[in-house]
Design an enzyme around this catalytic site. Structure first.
Site, mmCIF file in Angstrom:
data_model
loop_
_atom_site.group_PDB
_atom_site.id
_atom_site.type_symbol
_atom_site.label_atom_id
_atom_site.label_comp_id
_atom_site.label_asym_id
_atom_site.label_seq_id
_atom_site.Cartn_x
_atom_site.Cartn_y
_atom_site.Cartn_z
ATOM 1 N N HIS A 1 0.669 -1.316 0.058
ATOM 2 C CA HIS A 1 0.011 -0.044 0.029
ATOM 3 C C HIS A 1 0.899 1.302 0.070
ATOM 4 O O HIS A 1 0.348 2.287 -0.150
ATOM 5 C CB HIS A 1 -0.988 -0.050 1.194
ATOM 6 C CG HIS A 1 -1.993 1.083 0.878
ATOM 7 N ND1 HIS A 1 -3.041 1.112 -0.074
ATOM 8 C CD2 HIS A 1 -2.249 2.067 1.773
ATOM 9 C CE1 HIS A 1 -3.845 2.097 0.096
ATOM 10 N NE2 HIS A 1 -3.401 2.683 1.211
ATOM 11 N N LYS B 1 3.192 4.372 -1.544
ATOM 12 C CA LYS B 1 2.943 5.224 -2.494
ATOM 13 C C LYS B 1 4.252 5.922 -2.719
ATOM 14 O O LYS B 1 4.142 6.875 -2.136
ATOM 15 C CB LYS B 1 1.784 5.806 -2.642
ATOM 16 C CG LYS B 1 0.431 5.112 -2.359
ATOM 17 C CD LYS B 1 -0.667 6.239 -2.328
ATOM 18 C CE LYS B 1 -1.875 5.166 -1.860
ATOM 19 N NZ LYS B 1 -2.996 6.011 -1.274
ATOM 20 N N ASP C 1 17.067 6.943 -9.183
ATOM 21 C CA ASP C 1 18.707 6.815 -8.882
ATOM 22 C C ASP C 1 19.053 6.750 -7.541
ATOM 23 O O ASP C 1 20.261 7.277 -7.311
ATOM 24 C CB ASP C 1 19.107 7.828 -9.848
ATOM 25 C CG ASP C 1 18.924 7.995 -11.215
ATOM 26 O OD1 ASP C 1 18.394 6.756 -11.690
ATOM 27 O OD2 ASP C 1 18.805 8.964 -11.992
#
Length: 111
Positions: free
Chosen positions: A38, A40, A45
């Site tokens: 869940h 986000k 890099d």
């Protein structure tokens, strides 16, 4: 690399996989999983972190949802999120069996 919580039609995980991105499914449609992906966040890099409530979907953006997105190059935050990504990627990859084609939403939910 990418961790997706979804396999259903509309998920971009198959496009990413066809483009050569190593992608795994993070829980929602995995019958053996007790964990759910869940988070986000995006790491770029190993130097830049994007995180917040923003859902990375076309509909979330198109609807003009009220979301937040933090962009930072703070090395401690980047390091912490990198470690979490590696932990989750290893966890989900260990038993990942991603089908070659998207599943209809109802079939994916039944898995």
């Amino acid at each position: 690399r990418h961790i997706s919580p979804y396999l259903w039609l509309g998920s971009r995980i198959f496009e990413l996989a066809r483009a050569g991105v190593s992608a795994v499914v993070g829980g929602h449609e995995r019958e053996d999983s007790q964990a759910r992906m869940h988070h986000k966040f995006v790491l770029i890099d190993k130097r830049l972190l994007l995180t917040g409530s923003f859902n990375w979907t076309v509909s979330a953006h198109a609807r003009g949802n009220c979301e937040n997105l933090l962009v930072t190059s703070d090395s401690e935050m980047v390091s912490a999120f990198s470690a979490e990504f590696e932990r989750l990627y290893s966890l989900f990859r260990a038993s990942n069996a991603m089908p070659q084609q998207p599943l209809p939403r109802a079939a994916a939910a039944a898995r």
